[in-house]
Motif scaffolding. Structure first.
Motif, mmCIF file in Angstrom:
data_model
loop_
_atom_site.group_PDB
_atom_site.id
_atom_site.type_symbol
_atom_site.label_atom_id
_atom_site.label_comp_id
_atom_site.label_asym_id
_atom_site.label_seq_id
_atom_site.Cartn_x
_atom_site.Cartn_y
_atom_site.Cartn_z
ATOM 1 N N GLU A 115 0.846 -1.194 0.000
ATOM 2 C CA GLU A 115 0.000 0.000 0.000
ATOM 3 C C GLU A 115 0.880 1.241 0.000
ATOM 4 N N LEU A 116 0.594 2.133 -0.929
ATOM 5 C CA LEU A 116 1.281 3.421 -0.998
ATOM 6 C C LEU A 116 0.300 4.489 -0.541
ATOM 7 N N LYS A 117 0.633 5.174 0.560
ATOM 8 C CA LYS A 117 -0.250 6.198 1.111
ATOM 9 C C LYS A 117 0.319 7.576 0.790
ATOM 10 N N ALA A 118 -0.491 8.404 0.131
ATOM 11 C CA ALA A 118 -0.099 9.776 -0.183
ATOM 12 C C ALA A 118 -0.821 10.721 0.766
ATOM 13 N N THR A 119 -0.084 11.557 1.468
ATOM 14 C CA THR A 119 -0.645 12.501 2.433
ATOM 15 C C THR A 119 -0.145 13.896 2.096
ATOM 16 N N TRP A 120 -1.032 14.907 2.175
ATOM 17 C CA TRP A 120 -0.624 16.267 1.861
ATOM 18 C C TRP A 120 -1.175 17.241 2.891
ATOM 19 N N THR A 121 -0.556 18.402 2.925
ATOM 20 C CA THR A 121 -0.984 19.440 3.856
ATOM 21 C C THR A 121 -2.298 20.040 3.369
ATOM 22 N N PRO A 122 -3.303 20.188 4.236
ATOM 23 C CA PRO A 122 -4.616 20.689 3.786
ATOM 24 C C PRO A 122 -4.559 22.142 3.320
ATOM 25 N N VAL A 123 -5.543 22.511 2.522
ATOM 26 C CA VAL A 123 -5.678 23.874 2.009
ATOM 27 C C VAL A 123 -6.603 24.665 2.930
ATOM 28 N N ASP A 124 -6.146 25.824 3.373
ATOM 29 C CA ASP A 124 -6.971 26.701 4.199
ATOM 30 C C ASP A 124 -7.610 27.744 3.284
ATOM 31 N N ASP A 125 -8.696 27.343 2.629
ATOM 32 C CA ASP A 125 -9.355 28.212 1.659
ATOM 33 C C ASP A 125 -10.864 28.042 1.789
ATOM 34 N N LEU A 126 -11.577 29.160 1.960
ATOM 35 C CA LEU A 126 -13.019 29.127 2.197
ATOM 36 C C LEU A 126 -13.775 28.452 1.062
ATOM 37 N N PHE A 127 -13.220 28.522 -0.163
ATOM 38 C CA PHE A 127 -13.936 28.029 -1.336
ATOM 39 C C PHE A 127 -13.547 26.604 -1.726
ATOM 40 N N LEU A 128 -12.760 25.918 -0.904
ATOM 41 C CA LEU A 128 -12.350 24.545 -1.205
ATOM 42 C C LEU A 128 -13.556 23.608 -1.229
ATOM 43 N N ARG A 129 -13.648 22.805 -2.295
ATOM 44 C CA ARG A 129 -14.690 21.795 -2.382
ATOM 45 C C ARG A 129 -14.132 20.420 -2.060
ATOM 46 N N TRP A 130 -13.068 20.041 -2.764
ATOM 47 C CA TRP A 130 -12.413 18.751 -2.549
ATOM 48 C C TRP A 130 -11.060 18.740 -3.234
ATOM 49 N N TYR A 131 -10.362 17.587 -3.126
ATOM 50 C CA TYR A 131 -9.071 17.405 -3.783
ATOM 51 C C TYR A 131 -9.217 16.389 -4.911
ATOM 52 N N ARG A 132 -8.451 16.605 -5.961
ATOM 53 C CA ARG A 132 -8.366 15.633 -7.047
ATOM 54 C C ARG A 132 -6.959 15.068 -7.082
ATOM 55 N N VAL A 133 -6.876 13.738 -7.268
ATOM 56 C CA VAL A 133 -5.592 13.021 -7.222
ATOM 57 C C VAL A 133 -5.434 12.234 -8.518
ATOM 58 N N MET A 134 -4.240 12.342 -9.102
ATOM 59 C CA MET A 134 -3.917 11.576 -10.307
ATOM 60 C C MET A 134 -2.656 10.769 -10.053
ATOM 61 N N VAL A 135 -2.649 9.531 -10.566
ATOM 62 C CA VAL A 135 -1.541 8.587 -10.310
ATOM 63 C C VAL A 135 -1.043 8.034 -11.638
ATOM 64 N N GLN A 136 0.281 7.966 -11.762
ATOM 65 C CA GLN A 136 0.911 7.311 -12.916
ATOM 66 C C GLN A 136 1.923 6.297 -12.404
ATOM 67 N N GLN A 137 1.829 5.073 -12.906
ATOM 68 C CA GLN A 137 2.758 4.021 -12.512
ATOM 69 C C GLN A 137 3.620 3.672 -13.716
#
Length: 399
Positions: free
Chosen positions: A333-355
């Motif tokens: 299992e590869l777990k990707a973790t990132w620092t959250p965005v402090d933005d009032l208009f944030l809806r969600w995050y999109r993630v793309m992966v290439q192997q």
């Protein structure tokens, strides 16, 4: 026009408006007056059985509008059509250097062309024999259409139906601020009063109050900053004897927040109320026009909310590989973790992966700040890209 007038575009000064015309044919009086008014950025207004002129010029606000004195508390906004935002102006004027023959002056707005494309409008400067005045007329058109792009419509009751086209109104819309900064007085005294709502006061800001007197005069006072959220305020200078009445309107501004101003364009009857249509008013344009300056200038920011035209990217991303047991079977299992965005208009995050050299695969959007990739390729490079997306569909830079 000031002591020396305005710049004439050729190193000298001249009156802001002059007219040199011979009217030697019969025309309707209203048509002639309208042409003369248009020469000085004015329109004709028929009201009270008489004709008056309404000029687009620097003015003080004459009315205050907040949700408290608007039907249903709603302001309806719309942008001007792109076709109405001209970026090139061709002005026909009478050139004295050519025996007053018709001459053409072409002024292009490079910033506007880059943003909206090449959109030309042809104007005739009635009675104009000055190069500088013709140039200023072109600048007036370009700046007005570039900066004053928002319109607003709202309903008012009988107390405000006497507003006239051309008046400048101040609108305190809480949709543009973090808190409601306008309303009505509950109590009023010479030194302050109580508002109909609490307002948060930042200790680092300097606040001003704008209110309306019984004689419809707009007055402004600096507030004593209470440094807390409160509905009770005090002014540093007492109100005049003609002080605001209980139930009259007020708005509060500070050094980083100025409420928007609009120029009233039309008033129509609407089911016993009145509907007001107004166009955004940016006073900064007049100084640029008088100085014959065409430059890259943007409209002021009237909101203390985060910028809704962009969104911040996530912070640093971290990848951790581990082995986990699922139904008695070992999986990577590869777990990707990132620092959250402090933005009032944030809806969600999109993630793309290439192997390896494979195709980029987009994972389902997530509101979490991590994703797990089961059984990633262990014999090739795995790349993970994350970007934030706002409620309006704007995407941040990827990380």
């Amino acid at each position: 026009t000031g002591k020396h007038g305005v710049k004439d575009g050729r190193g000298g000064y001249e009156p802001r408006f002059t007219i040199n015309v011979s009217i030697n044919s019969r025309e309707a009086a209203y048509k002639v007056l309208d042409a003369v008014a248009g020469m000085m950025r004015s329109t004709l207004l028929w009201a009270g059985g008489q004709i008056s002129f309404v000029q687009d010029r620097p003015k003080e606000s004459t009315r205050i509008f907040t949700p408290a004195n608007v039907v249903n508390g709603v302001f309806n906004y719309a942008g001007t059509a792109l076709a109405a935002r001209h970026t090139v102006v061709s002005v026909t004027w009478s050139n004295p250097d050519k025996n007053y023959a018709a001459d053409t002056l072409l002024v292009e707005d490079a910033t506007g062309i880059q943003r909206y494309g090449y959109n030309q409008i042809d104007l005739t400067a009635f009675g104009c024999t000055s190069y500088g005045q013709a140039y200023r007329q072109a600048l007036f058109t370009l700046y007005t259409e570039r900066l004053e792009t928002d319109t607003v419509q709202y309903g008012v009751g009988l107390a405000d139906v006497d507003v006239l086209p051309g008046e400048i109104v101040k609108i305190a819309d809480p949709l543009f601020t973090e808190a409601a900064h306008g309303g009505r007085w509950i109590t009023v005294s010479a030194g302050g009063g109580m508002m109909d709502r609490p307002v948060p006061f930042d200790p680092d800001r300097t606040y001003t109050l704008t209110a309306v007197t019984p004689s419809s005069e707009i007055i402004t006072r600096t507030l004593v900053n209470p440094n807390i959220t409160t509905a009770t305020i005090a002014v540093t200078e007492d109100f005049p004897e003609d002080m605001p009445l209980i139930g009259s309107m007020f708005v509060i501004e500070h050094d980083l927040l100025t409420h928007r101003r609009f120029r009233v364009m039309a008033i129509t009857e609407d089911n016993g109320n009145a509907s007001i249509q107004a166009l955004e008013y940016i006073e900064d344009k007049f100084e640029l026009i008088d100085n014959n300056v065409l430059t890259r200038v943007e409209k002021p920011d009237f909101s203390d909310l985060p910028d809704a035209t962009s969104i911040l990217p996530p912070g640093r991303i971290e990848l951790v590989f581990s082995i986990k047991l699922i139904s008695g079977v070992q999986h990577g299992e590869l777990k990707a973790t990132w620092t959250p965005v402090d933005d009032l208009f944030l809806r969600w995050y999109r993630v793309m992966v290439q192997q390896g050299d494979g195709e980029w695969v987009e994972l389902p959007p997530t509101v979490n700040t991590s994703v797990e990739i089961l059984d990633p390729a262990i014999d090739s490079v795995v790349r993970v890209v994350v970007f934030a997306e706002s409620h309006t569909g704007l995407q941040s830079d990827p990380i």
